[in-house]
Design an enzyme around this catalytic site. Structure first.
Site, PDB file in Angstrom:
ATOM      1  N   SER A  73       0.823  -1.213   0.000  1.00 42.19           N
ATOM      2  CA  SER A  73       0.000   0.000   0.000  1.00 42.19           C
ATOM      3  C   SER A  73       0.855   1.260   0.000  1.00 42.19           C
ATOM      4  O   SER A  73       1.957   1.277   0.537  1.00 42.19           O
ATOM      5  CB  SER A  73      -0.902   0.039   1.232  1.00 42.19           C
ATOM      6  OG  SER A  73      -1.624   1.259   1.233  1.00 42.19           O
ATOM      7  N   LYS A 112      -4.610  -6.895   3.154  1.00 43.60           N
ATOM      8  CA  LYS A 112      -4.574  -5.737   2.236  1.00 43.60           C
ATOM      9  C   LYS A 112      -5.985  -5.418   1.724  1.00 43.60           C
ATOM     10  O   LYS A 112      -6.360  -4.247   1.577  1.00 43.60           O
ATOM     11  CB  LYS A 112      -3.623  -6.010   1.062  1.00 43.60           C
ATOM     12  CG  LYS A 112      -3.619  -4.893  -0.006  1.00 43.60           C
ATOM     13  CD  LYS A 112      -3.175  -3.577   0.584  1.00 43.60           C
ATOM     14  CE  LYS A 112      -3.073  -2.369  -0.296  1.00 43.60           C
ATOM     15  NZ  LYS A 112      -3.764  -2.140  -1.470  1.00 43.60           N
ATOM     16  N   HIS A 129      -7.608  -3.581   4.396  1.00 43.43           N
ATOM     17  CA  HIS A 129      -7.029  -2.225   4.363  1.00 43.43           C
ATOM     18  C   HIS A 129      -7.794  -1.377   3.355  1.00 43.43           C
ATOM     19  O   HIS A 129      -8.199  -0.251   3.625  1.00 43.43           O
ATOM     20  CB  HIS A 129      -5.538  -2.325   3.986  1.00 43.43           C
ATOM     21  CG  HIS A 129      -4.914  -1.007   3.600  1.00 43.43           C
ATOM     22  ND1 HIS A 129      -5.146  -0.401   2.378  1.00 43.43           N
ATOM     23  CD2 HIS A 129      -4.081  -0.177   4.260  1.00 43.43           C
ATOM     24  CE1 HIS A 129      -4.491   0.737   2.316  1.00 43.43           C
ATOM     25  NE2 HIS A 129      -3.832   0.900   3.451  1.00 43.43           N
ATOM     26  N   ASN A 130      -8.008  -1.942   2.175  1.00 38.91           N
ATOM     27  CA  ASN A 130      -8.705  -1.177   1.136  1.00 38.91           C
ATOM     28  C   ASN A 130     -10.161  -0.941   1.503  1.00 38.91           C
ATOM     29  O   ASN A 130     -10.718   0.108   1.185  1.00 38.91           O
ATOM     30  CB  ASN A 130      -8.601  -1.900  -0.209  1.00 38.91           C
ATOM     31  CG  ASN A 130      -7.239  -1.714  -0.830  1.00 38.91           C
ATOM     32  OD1 ASN A 130      -6.271  -1.432  -0.121  1.00 38.91           O
ATOM     33  ND2 ASN A 130      -7.145  -1.863  -2.132  1.00 38.91           N
ATOM     34  N   GLU A 171     -10.091   1.820   3.731  1.00 27.59           N
ATOM     35  CA  GLU A 171      -9.782   2.983   2.857  1.00 27.59           C
ATOM     36  C   GLU A 171     -11.049   3.494   2.150  1.00 27.59           C
ATOM     37  O   GLU A 171     -11.299   4.703   2.115  1.00 27.59           O
ATOM     38  CB  GLU A 171      -8.730   2.518   1.840  1.00 27.59           C
ATOM     39  CG  GLU A 171      -8.409   3.454   0.709  1.00 27.59           C
ATOM     40  CD  GLU A 171      -7.474   2.781  -0.309  1.00 27.59           C
ATOM     41  OE1 GLU A 171      -6.386   2.315   0.071  1.00 27.59           O
ATOM     42  OE2 GLU A 171      -7.849   2.697  -1.495  1.00 27.59           O
TER      43      GLU A 171
END
Ligand code: 6PG
Length: 632
Positions: free
Chosen positions: A299, A354, A357-358, A361
């Site tokens: 990232s 991840k 994470h997105n 986000e």
């Protein structure tokens, strides 16, 4: 301070594999000092071995520590070669402790019969042949060594070592798009000799690697390729190759094309936003070919990749250790100067993390978009909004808040650029997968779903134009009566719920998939380099050490209680004024729902039992027995 360009070559293998012979010969050819580990044994050890008793781990500890100190001292001013059996992984860890980035391993490998034969002919040595079996019993083949068959002549072996270490690159990168290029520059800037590859597509992608190398002085040492065989052969074994190609079929195509050129033990790292389920499949497929696979979330966008991304690698832990020095060197550093790269867990867990994470986000971005709607609706222009947001940096700072302020200040001629951008939000799939994963795992990640569906809704531009006319929402905002601080409080409240849901999704996945994940460490590697780095994330590091559920942490309980009234007010004002705020309102709804001890899900159960005899449990029976009622 150890010079990072210096290297110690450890030549390892059982007794009788020719470590000293090769070490001396190599030392002569490379004009480097050579040290024989045997010379660093104490008298007691030598006597012990000579009497036919092998050394135990405690005996070896002091010896290996001495050799580690020797290596460290040499590295201050010089390269060197050290011969040492280093039979177990933990011995090698000790030998390379603190100098991991400066160490290269050569494993002289032979069968017990081969070595036995050689020992019979060797000059008198304190190690009796009888101890050979005990060495073969404990040896653990290294994952990160140049492996050489002792059937070759010493000259051939030395030639191979020289070829490998002098001319070849230590790390390879496939795919020179924006991220691949930035990571290449980052690796090169950190002193790694790299090989870079980009496919050749006539008329479209020609000499990409070569031209890229020519563009940057820092790549003067890099080896450029547009054909895979040469690229693979240019790398030291075991090869470490990072794929920075588009997630999906492109990854499988590269894997298929590269397999014929790889050797057993080579390592492929997928640094793209791949689906974690595919990562697990690729991991298993490559394992069947004896190739290691690491699915690493990366990232930070272009800038992060160049100056230090946050990296989330998943796969086998011992294989992670081989690529660890590279990933940790190029990663961003946290406030304690620790790398924002850490082993996540098995299989596709790196890509799962991840993906979440997105998801976080997506929500953080959507919340800021909703803040923009609200602050516009309370009568602010863009310049005023960016000033308000700037004041929020004190205490609620984040990368996304920061770039939002900059975006709001960007002009396009006389106008604001933001006003010229079509309001249809795109996506590349990770928010979609996170929502699917949450649904499959039975986890209420409602904010990620709301943020995703808000993007999808935005795409229906034509419908929105038509429906606005039908539902007459021309005067949005005129009646919104909110203080800026209330909006800030509602924003912070929603962010806490977002972070709770994100970490909860990870924690539930870890239970289902039996991944041993460390939530606090995940928060730590998200404190820098990545898109969701923020003040809030920094506070999560300590809290997640104590609990997986941040909603029960006393400091958060206090904060949430003080922020919630503002959130309630902001949301009710927006609803009364018909202003869409899907994530803000879902945050409040979620907490209302999640903190209701006795809900009306009993009605759902009764309805299910009524029409489908799905049965229900009773609150006055703690045996967990299921009941069915004839409702008619
Ligand atoms: C990052 C970003 C990066 C990218 C994603 C999201 O962590 O650096 O998440 O991976 O922005 O592809 O993209 P979409 O918004 O297009 O789904």
């Amino acid at each position: 301070m150890i010079n990072r360009d210096h290297t110690v070559i450890f030549i390892m293998g059982t007794s009788g594999t020719g470590k000293s012979t090769i070490g001396k010969l190599l030392s002569k050819e490379l004009s480097l000092p050579f040290f024989d580990g045997d010379d660093f044994h104490s008298k007691e050890h030598i006597q012990k071995m000579a009497s036919g008793v092998s050394l135990d781990d405690d005996d070896r500890f002091g010896w290996l520590t001495r050799l580690n100190e020797l290596a460290k001292n040499q590295l201050i001013t010089n390269n060197c070669i050290i011969a040492c059996s280093a039979l177990k992984e933990k011995y090698r860890d000790l030998l390379s402790n603190g100098i991991e980035k400066n160490v290269k391993w050569v494993f002289l490998n032979g069968s017990i019969d081969q070595v036995h034969e050689r020992l019979k002919n060797r000059e008198p040595h304190f190690m009796p042949i009888t101890l050979l079996k005990s060495q073969f019993d404990i040896i653990e083949a290294p994952n990160n060594a140049l492996q050489i068959d002792i059937g070759l002549s010493p000259e051939e072996i030395v030639h191979l070592i020289k070829e490998e270490f002098l001319n070849k690159a230590v790390f390879g990168l496939i795919g020179l798009g924006v991220m691949g290029k930035s990571l290449s520059l980052n690796l090169a800037k950190n002193g790694f000799k790299i090989s870079i590859y980009n496919r050749h597509v006539s008329g479209l992608e020609e000499n990409v690697a070569l031209n890229f190398k020519k563009e940057y002085d820092v790549l003067s040492d890099a080896l450029p390729f547009d054909e895979l065989e040469g690229f693979v052969n240019s790398l030291q074994k075991p090869r470490k190759i990072m794929l920075m190609v588009n997630a999906g079929n492109a990854i499988d195509m590269v894997i298929e094309n590269i397999i014929p050129y790889l050797s057993e033990g080579d390592i492929l790292i997928d640094g793209g936003n791949s689906n974690y389920i595919h990562t697990k499949e690729r991991f298993d497929y490559l394992k069947s070919k004896k190739i290691h696979f690491i699915g690493a979330g990366v990232s930070g966008g272009e800038e992060g990749a160049l100056n230090g991304p946050s990296i989330m690698p998943g796969g086998d832990k011992d294989i992670y250790k081989v690529v660890q020095p590279f990933l940790e060197t190029i990663a961003a550093k946290d406030e304690n100067n620790l790398p924002c790269s850490a082993y996540i867990g098995n299989e596709g867990s790196g890509h799962f993390v991840k993906m979440v994470h997105n998801g976080i986000e997506y929500v953080e971005m959507q919340l800021l978009a909703e803040v923009l709607s609200i602050l516009k609706a309370t009568g602010n222009n863009l310049a005023q909004i960016s000033t308000i947001l700037k004041s929020w940096k004190l205490g609620s700072d984040s990368y996304l808040l920061d770039i939002t302020i900059k975006i709001l200040r960007k002009k396009d001629g006389e106008d604001w650029l933001i006003d010229k951008i079509m309001d249809k939000a795109g996506n590349k799939g990770t928010g979609n997968w996170a929502t699917i994963a949450a649904a499959q795992l039975g986890v209420p990640s409602t904010l990620i779903a709301s943020a995703l569906f808000a993007r999808y809704t935005s795409f229906y531009k034509e419908d929105r134009i038509n429906l606005q006319k039908k539902y007459g929402k021309e005067h949005i905002g005129l009646h919104l009566d909110l203080l800026n601080d209330e909006v800030l409080n509602a924003y912070q409240f929603s962010r806490i719920i977002n972070h709770y849901q994100g970490f909860n999704l990870i924690s539930e996945a870890a239970k289902t998939y039996k991944w041993d994940l460390n939530l606090s460490e995940i928060a730590r590697i998200w404190t820098n380099g990545c898109i969701i780095k923020s003040d809030l994330m920094r506070t999560m590091v300590a809290i997640l050490k104590e609990t997986d559920n941040i909603l029960i942490d006393e400091s958060f309980v206090k904060q949430i209680k003080s922020l919630k009234p503002s959130a309630n007010h902001v949301i009710s004002q927006c609803i009364m004024n018909e202003l869409a705020i899907p994530c803000f309102s879902e945050a409040v709804n979620f907490l209302n729902n999640f903190s209701t001890a006795n809900s009306t899900a009993n009605l759902i159960q009764a309805q299910r039992d009524y029409f489908g005899a799905h049965t229900y449990q009773r609150i006055d029976d703690d045996t967990e027995k299921f009941y069915h009622t004839d409702w008619k």
